[in-house]
Design a protein around this motif. Structure first.
Motif, PDB file in Angstrom:
ATOM      1  N   THR A   1      68.799  41.939  -8.695  1.00  0.00           N
ATOM      2  CA  THR A   1      69.048  42.438  -7.345  1.00  0.00           C
ATOM      3  C   THR A   1      70.540  42.628  -7.149  1.00  0.00           C
ATOM      4  O   THR A   1      71.360  41.941  -7.768  1.00  0.00           O
ATOM      5  CB  THR A   1      68.522  41.462  -6.284  1.00  0.00           C
ATOM      6  N   VAL A   2      70.876  43.576  -6.283  1.00  0.00           N
ATOM      7  CA  VAL A   2      72.289  43.853  -6.042  1.00  0.00           C
ATOM      8  C   VAL A   2      72.966  42.680  -5.327  1.00  0.00           C
ATOM      9  O   VAL A   2      74.192  42.534  -5.401  1.00  0.00           O
ATOM     10  CB  VAL A   2      72.447  45.145  -5.219  1.00  0.00           C
ATOM     11  N   GLN A   3      72.197  41.852  -4.633  1.00  0.00           N
ATOM     12  CA  GLN A   3      72.809  40.693  -3.985  1.00  0.00           C
ATOM     13  C   GLN A   3      73.385  39.719  -4.988  1.00  0.00           C
ATOM     14  O   GLN A   3      74.318  38.972  -4.686  1.00  0.00           O
ATOM     15  CB  GLN A   3      71.786  39.975  -3.091  1.00  0.00           C
ATOM     16  N   ASP A   4      72.859  39.743  -6.239  1.00  0.00           N
ATOM     17  CA  ASP A   4      73.353  38.817  -7.250  1.00  0.00           C
ATOM     18  C   ASP A   4      74.815  39.069  -7.576  1.00  0.00           C
ATOM     19  O   ASP A   4      75.611  38.134  -7.666  1.00  0.00           O
ATOM     20  CB  ASP A   4      72.510  38.928  -8.530  1.00  0.00           C
ATOM     21  N   PHE A   5      75.189  40.319  -7.777  1.00  0.00           N
ATOM     22  CA  PHE A   5      76.578  40.580  -8.134  1.00  0.00           C
ATOM     23  C   PHE A   5      77.435  40.920  -6.924  1.00  0.00           C
ATOM     24  O   PHE A   5      78.650  40.896  -6.993  1.00  0.00           O
ATOM     25  CB  PHE A   5      76.686  41.708  -9.169  1.00  0.00           C
ATOM     26  N   SER A   6      76.829  41.246  -5.763  1.00  0.00           N
ATOM     27  CA  SER A   6      77.657  41.495  -4.588  1.00  0.00           C
ATOM     28  C   SER A   6      78.283  40.209  -4.061  1.00  0.00           C
ATOM     29  O   SER A   6      79.302  40.244  -3.377  1.00  0.00           O
ATOM     30  CB  SER A   6      76.812  42.146  -3.483  1.00  0.00           C
ATOM     31  N   LYS A   7      77.699  39.034  -4.422  1.00  0.00           N
ATOM     32  CA  LYS A   7      78.282  37.761  -4.015  1.00  0.00           C
ATOM     33  C   LYS A   7      79.280  37.231  -5.035  1.00  0.00           C
ATOM     34  O   LYS A   7      79.793  36.131  -4.884  1.00  0.00           O
ATOM     35  CB  LYS A   7      77.173  36.730  -3.812  1.00  0.00           C
ATOM     36  N   GLY A   8      79.505  37.998  -6.096  1.00  0.00           N
ATOM     37  CA  GLY A   8      80.512  37.586  -7.074  1.00  0.00           C
ATOM     38  C   GLY A   8      80.066  36.456  -7.949  1.00  0.00           C
ATOM     39  O   GLY A   8      80.819  35.530  -8.244  1.00  0.00           O
ATOM     40  N   LYS A   9      78.828  36.454  -8.416  1.00  0.00           N
ATOM     41  CA  LYS A   9      78.350  35.386  -9.291  1.00  0.00           C
ATOM     42  C   LYS A   9      79.034  35.452 -10.631  1.00  0.00           C
ATOM     43  O   LYS A   9      79.556  36.492 -11.053  1.00  0.00           O
ATOM     44  CB  LYS A   9      76.835  35.515  -9.477  1.00  0.00           C
TER      45      LYS A   9
ATOM     46  N   GLY B   1      76.247  35.633 -16.586  1.00  0.00           N
ATOM     47  CA  GLY B   1      75.041  34.915 -16.981  1.00  0.00           C
ATOM     48  C   GLY B   1      73.906  35.877 -17.218  1.00  0.00           C
ATOM     49  O   GLY B   1      73.992  37.063 -16.922  1.00  0.00           O
ATOM     50  N   SER B   2      72.845  35.346 -17.787  1.00  0.00           N
ATOM     51  CA  SER B   2      71.690  36.179 -18.094  1.00  0.00           C
ATOM     52  C   SER B   2      70.923  36.500 -16.831  1.00  0.00           C
ATOM     53  O   SER B   2      70.738  35.653 -15.964  1.00  0.00           O
ATOM     54  CB  SER B   2      70.781  35.441 -19.084  1.00  0.00           C
ATOM     55  N   LEU B   3      70.472  37.736 -16.721  1.00  0.00           N
ATOM     56  CA  LEU B   3      69.686  38.164 -15.574  1.00  0.00           C
ATOM     57  C   LEU B   3      68.331  38.693 -16.043  1.00  0.00           C
ATOM     58  O   LEU B   3      67.852  39.714 -15.581  1.00  0.00           O
ATOM     59  CB  LEU B   3      70.430  39.242 -14.785  1.00  0.00           C
ATOM     60  N   ARG B   4      67.739  38.010 -16.975  1.00  0.00           N
ATOM     61  CA  ARG B   4      66.457  38.444 -17.523  1.00  0.00           C
ATOM     62  C   ARG B   4      65.349  38.343 -16.501  1.00  0.00           C
ATOM     63  O   ARG B   4      64.413  39.101 -16.505  1.00  0.00           O
ATOM     64  CB  ARG B   4      66.111  37.590 -18.740  1.00  0.00           C
ATOM     65  N   ARG B   5      65.467  37.406 -15.584  1.00  0.00           N
ATOM     66  CA  ARG B   5      64.418  37.270 -14.573  1.00  0.00           C
ATOM     67  C   ARG B   5      65.028  37.468 -13.192  1.00  0.00           C
ATOM     68  O   ARG B   5      66.214  37.272 -12.974  1.00  0.00           O
ATOM     69  CB  ARG B   5      63.755  35.890 -14.659  1.00  0.00           C
ATOM     70  N   ARG B   6      64.204  37.885 -12.301  1.00  0.00           N
ATOM     71  CA  ARG B   6      64.657  38.213 -10.965  1.00  0.00           C
ATOM     72  C   ARG B   6      65.121  36.955 -10.249  1.00  0.00           C
ATOM     73  O   ARG B   6      64.439  35.948 -10.207  1.00  0.00           O
ATOM     74  CB  ARG B   6      63.520  38.890 -10.188  1.00  0.00           C
ATOM     75  N   ALA B   7      66.313  37.019  -9.662  1.00  0.00           N
ATOM     76  CA  ALA B   7      66.874  35.879  -8.925  1.00  0.00           C
ATOM     77  C   ALA B   7      66.586  36.047  -7.445  1.00  0.00           C
ATOM     78  O   ALA B   7      66.565  37.139  -6.909  1.00  0.00           O
ATOM     79  CB  ALA B   7      68.375  35.770  -9.171  1.00  0.00           C
ATOM     80  N   SER B   8      66.387  34.942  -6.773  1.00  0.00           N
ATOM     81  CA  SER B   8      66.153  34.963  -5.335  1.00  0.00           C
ATOM     82  C   SER B   8      67.457  34.765  -4.605  1.00  0.00           C
ATOM     83  O   SER B   8      68.332  34.037  -5.038  1.00  0.00           O
ATOM     84  CB  SER B   8      65.161  33.853  -4.948  1.00  0.00           C
ATOM     85  N   SER B   9      67.597  35.455  -3.505  1.00  0.00           N
ATOM     86  CA  SER B   9      68.819  35.350  -2.707  1.00  0.00           C
ATOM     87  C   SER B   9      68.447  35.379  -1.246  1.00  0.00           C
ATOM     88  O   SER B   9      67.405  35.873  -0.840  1.00  0.00           O
ATOM     89  CB  SER B   9      69.783  36.488  -3.042  1.00  0.00           C
ATOM     90  N   GLY B  10      69.335  34.886  -0.438  1.00  0.00           N
ATOM     91  CA  GLY B  10      69.095  34.860   0.989  1.00  0.00           C
ATOM     92  C   GLY B  10      69.225  36.235   1.592  1.00  0.00           C
ATOM     93  O   GLY B  10      69.695  37.182   0.983  1.00  0.00           O
TER      94      GLY B  10
END
Length: 1005
Positions: free
Chosen positions: A632-640, A643-652
């Motif tokens: 999801t774009v929220q993953d990198f828009s928060k400046g994480k 790391g591996s992004l093989r599976r979908r991450a949950s974000s607020g």
């Protein structure tokens, strides 16, 4: 000073735009595709195999006449009257006659491709009627008079038919003419349709022959079935009048949707009055409940827009095609076809048989049209001849919808015909409307090999010949992907204004690939230049990938599609059109169920990425195919962190929804790395630009790692990876991927464009250099090259200008006004190619191809193609039938019509003179050929003779020549004797006259 520092900030040491100067930046108008305004009428010439299209005048352009032939042949004429719409087009031998809404007549030459004449008749012209065998066009006037315009002399002829309806009603001083049609077999007879009724006029007798007036008595429902008017006598106004292909009957259409059939041979009686669904509507007490409406409700009927009485190979076997006249409550809309079958023998048929023939057609069917579409006009495509009012043995029909779109159907089956490789590419823009377009550059050899094999009917447009154009054989071809309203995508070579070697069009049926034919709205397309793979994103959330291949089930309808797997890949290789044998075949489908697709990128190295409105980004490896990343774009828009992004991450929940707007693949070194990697760059609507590494996995698959992101000031609309040393693209290519094994180290940077700024930086997290736009917004941009002199960033801006910026200094190099050609409101839909061409919209259904590396030339490539083929001969006009000959009908030829209309003192027309010259030339050539053949025969015989035969022939020829000399001497002697005798007679006569004169003088006479 700012532009001097941007190179160091961006990490580029060289001026990549050193060879580009402002004097190179000029706009050339190269070509047009599509039609400028809404189509108003159509005309087809089966002899020359050309299609003429007339348009209305609008804010996007004046009324124009387009003439289309085979392949890319197109000639355009513009109406002279300002604000005029094309009302009627008729093909007449080597001319095209046009009637516009300003009541002007324009005559265009197909051979010379110019306007021959333009005439403003004295009054309001309501109807135009011509015949391919005549040099005249009849003009039906609003006053009821008929004038004749001489197409050869380019002025009005002295011939005039007065208002004939005054013979029926003296009070009808003004009876507008609504229809004119020559008798299909006897050109000396004319059917005239007035608003009050119809009349038959004879040119040879110079008077009316019969009148027809439709009257609905009291108690009869009429065509509209209005109960409020059933107690009064009604005379519905006439809208059309047509001949039966044999001329035995006529058919009239009326404003109440009544269709009336009349006899023309005996007493002119009405045989049948009916509608599309009801019969005997002019009979008192007839029921109307079988019209499809519910009891107690009145169903309003559409007007009869157009009717045509068609003939098969045998003119006695007929069918009637009708546009309009259906009930507004009818569940199925379209064209209505009455298959009448073979006409009864008139001489032996009773009135009951003829009435039953029109009461019960052999078959009645609806040729369906798209839902919500209303056919307002149509154009039949005859097989060979233009006679029988252009309705003899038609193979197809082109329907004009009320929206201005076109629909092509087979005749009489009514099956849809795709315009791909059947009609000109400009007509595909309204078949149906084009919604968006994209362009990808393909190698010339690759495009020449992409020729699909598809089952197709006979070609409709075969006329014309293309004019020679310059060659650019070693250029990469600009392949456009036009997306249409029905979900169809067509791929074709836009060219550079040069000769197009592969002018074929590829067609992709997205609806069949996704398993449905409604709600197919394509939002994005991406074509890989090296592999020829196509990725398509839809508003409904599906991503479909097409790959060039063969259809294993060609000619067979595929089985019903299985349901698509949610958030997984579905194989769709069996969802192929049965008519397609080789072409772009569906490969796989991803139904992410995360909103519409907002960005798609197909790489040339086997990866495809797509962004969805819900914020997810999917990367697919087509080697499986397999999904290797969903993030999801929220993953990198928060400046994480990385790391591996093989599976979908949950974000607020974010404060603002964010999604991907631009995706690009590249091969270069990241900041801090000493090796090159396959990278995927993703830009969002909020200005975040993230970079992912695609790395090989020990298992044989690929994995995706997040590398970092930067925050820009606005929506990322364009991402371009470039080589920092040469300025060439650093996109992921098969060559670069193969060099990764040898330790390729490519020093690259990213150039990103937002509506308000340009950014140049090294990925993944460097800020680099940027330039802001202060007084305008950028609508689209791309890095282009000028030959080998350098690269520059070219963009279209909201103030109507195209600008070029240097790299890396981001200094404005040049500016040119583009709003004079392109529509500023649709700059965002324009496409800029790497070679400096721009394909943009000029209106809803027309696009212009311009070049920024030009000399300021206007559009000059139009009207260069050849249209007229003098070798295509006009078939003879049908003659009168046996029944008409038996009843004493005198046959009138087109040559007789020249005398009847033009008068006996009219000199031969240009066409007649040219025809006489052609016949004389043909006779002369035949004589020369016969003489040459005899001489060749004699020479052949001489070559085979022996010595003694030769001596015998020489003696015989010598004897013949001596005989000829003797005859000549005898004739000379005879002539000399005659001459001497004449001299003696003359001398004697002179002596006698002298003696007589002396005697008379002596006696005083």
């Amino acid at each position: 000073m700012a532009h001097l520092l941007r190179g160091k900030q961006a990490g580029i040491q060289n001026d990549l735009s050193a060879g580009i100067t402002s004097d190179l930046f000029n706009i050339d108008d190269i070509a047009r595709y599509g039609v400028s305004s809404q189509i108003s009428c159509l005309a087809y010439d089966p002899v020359q195999s050309l299609l003429a299209v007339g348009t209305k005048s609008s804010q996007f352009g004046p009324g124009q006449v387009y003439i289309f032939g085979q392949k890319r042949i197109e000639v355009t004429f513009q109406l002279r009257a300002r604000g005029a719409n094309v009302r009627t087009l008729q093909c007449c031998a080597d001319k095209l006659v046009c009637l516009d809404s300003k009541h002007d007549i324009s005559v265009y030459s197909l051979e010379r491709k110019k306007v021959l004449a333009s005439h403003s008749p004295p009054g309001v012209v309501t109807v135009l009627c011509s015949d391919p065998t005549l040099d005249y066009a009849l003009l039906g006037m609003q006053t009821g008079d008929i004038l004749a315009y001489d197409l050869d002399r380019e002025n009005l002829a002295p011939f005039k038919i007065p208002n004939l309806w005054q013979e029926v009603d003296q009070r009808a001083r003004v009876a507008p003419i609504v229809s004119l049609q020559f008798h299909p077999r006897d050109i000396g007879t004319l059917l005239i349709g007035y608003t009050h009724g119809a009349a038959i006029y004879s040119f040879k007798l110079a008077r009316s022959m019969r009148f027809f007036q439709y009257e609905v008595p009291r108690g009869a429902p009429g065509g509209d079935g209005d109960p409020a008017s059933m107690n009064v006598v009604r005379r519905p106004k006439l809208t059309q009048a047509l001949w039966h292909p044999t001329g035995t009957f006529i058919m009239t259409g009326h404003e109440d949707s009544s269709i009336v059939f009349w006899d023309t041979v005996k007493d002119g009686r009405m045989l049948m009055a009916r509608t599309l669904t009801d019969t005997n509507v002019a009979t008192p007490g007839a029921s109307m409940w079988n019209a499809g409406q519910t009891p107690g409700a009145l169903a309003v009927k559409e007007p009869l827009f157009r009717m045509s009485w068609c003939a098969n190979q045998d003119p006695e076997d007929t069918a009637i095609l009708i546009a309009g006249g259906q009930s507004t409550q009818s569940p199925t809309k379209g064209l209505t076809l009455f298959d009448m079958g073979r006409t009864p023998i008139y001489a032996t048929s009773s009135w009951e048989v003829l009435t039953q023939y029109f009461d019960s057609p052999k078959r009645q069917r609806i040729l369906p049209t798209p839902p919500g579409a209303e056919v307002v006009d149509f154009c039949l495509i005859p097989r060979a001849t233009p006679h029988f009012a252009g309705a003899h043995d038609p193979i197809a029909v082109i329907a004009l919808l009320s929206s201005g779109e076109l629909l092509t159907l087979t005749f009489p089956s009514g099956m849809p015909i795709s315009p791909t490789n059947q009609l000109h590419i400009s007509l595909t823009y309204v078949h149906p409307f084009v919604k968006r377009v994209n362009i990808t550059q393909l190698d010339r050899e690759r495009w020449l090999g992409m020729t699909e094999r598809r089952a197709q009917g006979p070609l409709m447009l075969k006329g014309g010949a293309e004019s020679p154009r310059h060659l650019r054989r070693y250029e990469s071809r600009n392949i456009a992907q036009t997306v249409h309203a029905d979900g169809t995508i067509r791929l074709w070579d836009v060219g550079y204004g040069d000769e197009i070697e592969n002018d074929k069009v590829l067609q992709v049926d997205v609806g069949r690939a996704v398993g449905r034919f409604d709600n197919v709205d394509v939002t994005h397309t991406s074509l890989a230049g090296a592999s020829g793979e196509l990725a398509v994103g839809l508003r409904s959330g599906e991503l479909v990938v097409f790959r060039w291949g063969h259809n294993r089930n060609a000619g067979r309808e595929p089985p019903p599609p299985r349901p698509n797997k949610p958030q997984a890949l579905t194989s769709v290789v069996d969802r192929v059109e049965p008519s397609l044998s080789e072409g772009l075949i569906p490969l796989t489908l991803l139904e992410q169920q995360d909103g519409p697709v907002t960005a798609v990128r197909m790489s040339e190295v086997g990866f495809v990425a797509a962004g969805f409105e819900g914020g997810s980004v999917a990367i697919i490896d087509l080697r499986g195919p397999a999904i290797i990343s969903i993030s999801t774009v929220q993953d990198f828009s928060k400046g994480k962190n990385k790391g591996s992004l093989r599976r979908r991450a949950s974000s607020g929940a974010a404060a603002k929804p964010e999604w991907a707007t631009s995706i690009e693949f590249s091969i270069m070194m990241l900041e801090g790395d000493d090796y090159s990697s396959i990278l995927c760059h993703v830009g969002t609507n909020l200005g975040h630009l993230a970079t992912f590494k695609i790395l090989p996995d020990p298992s044989g698959r690929y994995t995706v790692q997040y590398a970092g992101s930067v925050a820009l000031d606005n929506k990322v609309m364009y991402i371009a990876p470039i080589n920092a040393d040469s300025g060439k693209p650093a996109a992921a290519s098969p060559t670069a991927m193969g060099n990764l094994r040898t330790g390729l180290r490519l020093n690259g940077v990213l150039l990103a464009v937002t509506p308000t700024s340009i950014h140049v930086f090294r990925p993944a997290t460097s800020k680099g250099a940027h330039k802001s736009f202060d007084s305008f917004f950028c609508d689209c941009a791309r890095i282009v090259r000028y030959q080998d002199q350098g690269h520059a960033l070219v963009g279209l801006f909201g103030d109507g200008n195209a600008r070029a910026y240097s790299i890396p200094a981001l200094r404005e190099l040049a500016s040119a006004k583009a709003s004079g050609v392109l529509d500023v409101r649709r700059f965002s839909d324009a496409v800029i190619t790497p070679s400096g061409n721009i394909l943009g919209f000029t209106g809803p259904s027309e696009m212009a191809l311009i070049s920024i590396w030009g000399t300021g030339e206007d559009l000059t490539t139009r009207n260069q193609d050849r249209l007229f083929n003098p070798a295509a001969l006009m078939p003879p006009r049908p003659t009168i039938s046996n029944l008409q000959w038996v009843t004493g009908t005198q046959y009138i030829t087109p040559a007789d019509m020249d005398v009847l209309i033009g008068g006996p003192n009219r000199p031969p027309s240009k066409r007649m003179v040219m025809q006489a010259q052609a016949e004389e030339e043909q006779r002369r050539r035949a004589g020369l050929a016969a003489g040459s053949s005899s001489r060749q025969t004699a020479a052949l015989a001489q070559s085979d003779e022996g010595y003694w035969a030769y001596m015998q022939r020489q003696i015989q020829e010598r004897t013949e020549k001596l005989g000829m000399v003797g005859d000549s001497m005898s004739q000379l002697e005879e002539n000399s004797a005659n001459w001497a005798e004449d001299v003696n007679k003359f001398v004697s006569r002179q002596k006698r006259n002298a003696a007589t004169g002396l005697i008379k003088a002596k006696f005083g006479f």
